[in-house]
Design a protein around this motif. Structure first.
Motif, mmCIF file in Angstrom:
data_model
loop_
_atom_site.group_PDB
_atom_site.id
_atom_site.type_symbol
_atom_site.label_atom_id
_atom_site.label_comp_id
_atom_site.label_asym_id
_atom_site.label_seq_id
_atom_site.Cartn_x
_atom_site.Cartn_y
_atom_site.Cartn_z
ATOM 1 N N GLU A 347 31.026 -14.181 -5.315
ATOM 2 C CA GLU A 347 30.162 -13.706 -3.917
ATOM 3 C C GLU A 347 30.049 -12.181 -3.744
ATOM 4 O O GLU A 347 28.821 -12.111 -3.364
ATOM 5 C CB GLU A 347 31.068 -14.516 -3.045
ATOM 6 C CG GLU A 347 30.622 -14.171 -1.643
ATOM 7 C CD GLU A 347 31.753 -14.602 -0.306
ATOM 8 O OE1 GLU A 347 31.426 -14.230 0.478
ATOM 9 O OE2 GLU A 347 32.324 -15.549 -0.778
ATOM 10 N N LYS A 351 26.194 -10.965 -3.224
ATOM 11 C CA LYS A 351 25.662 -10.453 -2.199
ATOM 12 C C LYS A 351 25.285 -9.027 -2.289
ATOM 13 O O LYS A 351 24.370 -8.352 -1.657
ATOM 14 C CB LYS A 351 26.896 -10.326 -1.052
ATOM 15 C CG LYS A 351 27.138 -11.757 -0.490
ATOM 16 C CD LYS A 351 28.076 -11.458 0.756
ATOM 17 C CE LYS A 351 28.221 -12.638 1.550
ATOM 18 N NZ LYS A 351 29.313 -12.719 2.739
ATOM 19 N N TYR A 409 26.427 -19.124 -1.716
ATOM 20 C CA TYR A 409 25.725 -17.594 -1.592
ATOM 21 C C TYR A 409 25.002 -17.492 -2.989
ATOM 22 O O TYR A 409 23.729 -16.688 -2.919
ATOM 23 C CB TYR A 409 26.966 -16.494 -1.313
ATOM 24 C CG TYR A 409 27.286 -16.388 0.041
ATOM 25 C CD1 TYR A 409 26.450 -16.035 0.995
ATOM 26 C CD2 TYR A 409 28.580 -16.641 0.291
ATOM 27 C CE1 TYR A 409 26.818 -15.662 2.276
ATOM 28 C CE2 TYR A 409 29.004 -16.459 1.783
ATOM 29 C CZ TYR A 409 27.874 -16.135 2.473
ATOM 30 O OH TYR A 409 28.310 -15.965 3.949
#
Length: 607
Positions: A347, A351, A409
């Motif tokens: 994640e 991101k 994500y």
């Protein structure tokens, strides 16, 4: 010899079997008033504990019983006081069973609304260290989920104090000795309030949580120092904690050659031997070194100027010292690949890759997900960890929850529909294996070994709990896919633990952040058009540059795959007008007029 003769000793790796560790740690804390590791638990053949403790010296000293004496005493009691032992074991087991019950909401329970977020912020602010940053007293832990809550609270309310608490804490940690100034990454925690002297262990999950916090802080503030720190963490993980096939290792130990911190510390003589007098003086001053040392007669690098991380001269100096340090004997590498920790790191890479426009970070995220998919599923069942070709422990709630959110994500940063499909599969399996009839999720699956009491974990410690991440995952997945059942389950989990959250909201900050998302308003953005199209990329750049934690993003190619339309049904109507890139901005599914340029998208997002 005495232990093996009179007991059946079993050594448990708490990272492999966190269920056993959690259960018997609760017993240890109840019986002794404190917890920690190493932990020793004496139990009956039916696994009921009757005597627990943390560290015992081998032999008695300074008023402490020695482990040998304890073994003798327990063996004698087992032979002569068996009834009392069984009664004590039953009492502890009943306590553990009662502990698994969640408080029920009453008419006096606070509503889970925006006012609850205010009270959570107010409680957290009372523990804030306004002088040194962070929360509470020494030892100080990074607890990045508190910082990411503050960023969300500022985003919702524009409360400047919330932002100041977050940035002050981030600055203090990055300047401190808890931060590895040569290569990036963070140590486990600070033993003092000043963030100077860490416990030097480096944990993968700390790298993940802090990379997320610094990336989000950069999105909100555009402070280049935060990007530099986030990149330092990610570059460190890529270089030193990545399996050749893409998975991420668990940790680097605190000590080398039997001495904690030896690998990381420096003398001024070493600096003066490597640089000119002028360069050495500048480095020693910038990193606050002294001839006598700032810690145990040696020096931990730390600074008062975060911009040094970007200073070209200091960058060159650090590279030179890093080459020297890399010749030292490194701390031991724990090369287990743990699913939940890997998912957290996936994640973070996804991101950051999205925010910074860095394809190498997205590649690391995708490669690690591929490692998990190749090595850590068995007949569709997610496993716990992998090492040296072996993966034989079933995954727990946290493994499913973290992996599901990471996949979500990955979809929102790459728009590969297979990630969304797999996230949906993980969500369904998580419900099947872990959901309780009375609400919330069990730590262990219905197909796991039954322990003497069920485990319900809600507290957000060094890592947010499985229930907190599961709630966040379900709410976000439900919103992105317009799946009301998923959203309802997320809300039901919040309501189940609402009375627990109300007791001390700051102990459950990830769950409170999930509440922030649930309360909305939420923004759905769809970019329709051909992937790689210039205007599509310009629109995506607008989205990458924003901090909006309550926004979900989907991309619809002109020829949308059937699977994508099944997973995200509202994309059926959101098509590229006349085949040209088109953006749809919706608030809680109420959509504005479509726009066909990046400037129009940016304007709508700001309204």
């Amino acid at each position: 010899a005495y232990l093996n003769e009179h007991f059946i000793p079993i050594k448990v790796d708490r990272e492999e079997r966190p269920d056993i560790d959690n259960l018997y740690m609760a017993a240890t804390q109840a019986m002794t008033g404190r917890g920690g590791w190493p932990m020793s638990v004496f139990m009956t053949p039916d696994r009921k504990p009757f005597f627990c403790g943390t560290y015992f010296p081998p032999f008695a000293r300074q008023g402490m019983q020695g482990f040998n004496e304890i073994l003798i005493s327990i063996h004698e009691a087992w032979l002569t006081k068996r009834t009392e032992i069984d009664q004590s074991a039953d009492q502890v087991s009943n306590f553990l069973l009662n502990q698994a019950k969640t408080p029920e909401a009453t008419d006096g329970s606070p509503a889970l609304d925006a006012a609850f977020l205010d009270s959570a912020y107010e409680e957290l602010s009372r523990s804030y260290d306004s002088n040194l940053g962070g929360f509470g007293r020494a030892p100080k832990f990074p607890t990045a989920h508190r910082i990411t809550f503050l960023l969300r609270y500022h985003h919702r309310t524009q409360n400047q104090e919330a932002l100041a608490m977050a940035t002050h804490s981030l600055d203090a940690m990055a300047n401190g000795g808890i931060h590895d100034h040569l290569v990036g990454g963070f140590h486990r925690y600070s033993t003092d309030a000043q963030w100077l002297a860490p416990h030097f262990e480096k944990m993968l999950y700390d790298q993940a949580s802090l990379a997320l916090a610094y990336t989000e802080a950069w999105l909100l503030t555009k402070d280049p120092n935060y990007e530099a720190v986030a990149r330092g963490i990610l570059d460190y993980v890529q270089e030193y904690m990545t399996h050749p096939d893409g998975g991420f290792y668990s940790a680097e130990d605190a000590d080398s050659e039997g001495v904690e911190g030896k690998f990381y510390v420096w003398s001024t003589d070493e600096i003066e031997a490597e640089f000119s007098a002028e360069e050495a003086a500048a480095f020693i001053k910038n990193y606050r070194m002294t001839p006598h040392g700032n810690w145990e007669e040696t020096n931990i690098l730390h600074t008062e100027d975060l911009s040094l991380f970007r200073d070209p001269k200091m960058q060159e100096a650090r590279k030179k010292l890093l080459k020297i340090r890399d010749k030292r004997i490194r701390p031991h590498l724990d090369d287990k690949v743990v699913v939940s920790w890997n998912a957290y790191m996936i994640e973070a890479f996804a991101k950051a890759g999205w925010a910074f426009g860095d394809a190498s970070y997205l590649e690391s995220a995708e490669k690690a997900e591929g490692f998990v998919r190749k090595h850590l599923y068995e007949n569709g069942r997610l496993l716990r960890h992998y090492r040296n070709g072996t993966a034989d422990v079933d995954g727990y709630l946290e493994d499913y929850a973290y992996m599901g959110r990471a996949l979500l994500y990955l979809y929102e940063t790459t728009f590969e529909v297979d990630y969304l499909k797999q996230a949906k599969f993980i969500a369904e399996e998580m419900k099947r294996l872990f959901l309780r009839e009375e609400g919330g999720f069990l730590f262990t699956g219905s197909d796991n070994e039954a322990l003497i009491a069920p485990i319900i974990e809600v507290y957000d410690g060094a890592m947010p709990s499985g229930n907190s991440i599961a709630t966040s995952f379900l709410l976000r997945l439900g919103h992105l896919t317009a799946d009301s059942d998923m959203k309802d389950l997320g809300w039901a989990t919040l309501n189940t633990f609402g009375p627990t959250l109300a007791e001390s909201p700051s102990a459950y900050m990830e769950m409170v952040s999930a509440l922030d998302f649930a309360l909305g308003p939420n923004t759905e953005v769809v970019i329709a058009g051909e992937p790689g199209d210039t205007e599509v990329e310009s629109m995506l750049s607008v989205l990458r540059d924003r901090f909006d934690p309550n926004q979900v993003v989907a991309q619809r190619p002109v020829e949308a795959p059937k699977m994508l339309l099944e997973l995200v049904p509202y994309l059926e109507a959101q098509t590229a007008i006349e085949g040209q890139a088109t953006a749809f901005v919706c608030r809680n599914y109420a959509c504005k007029l479509p726009v066909q340029d990046a400037a129009g998208l940016e304007k709508q997002l700001q309204e």
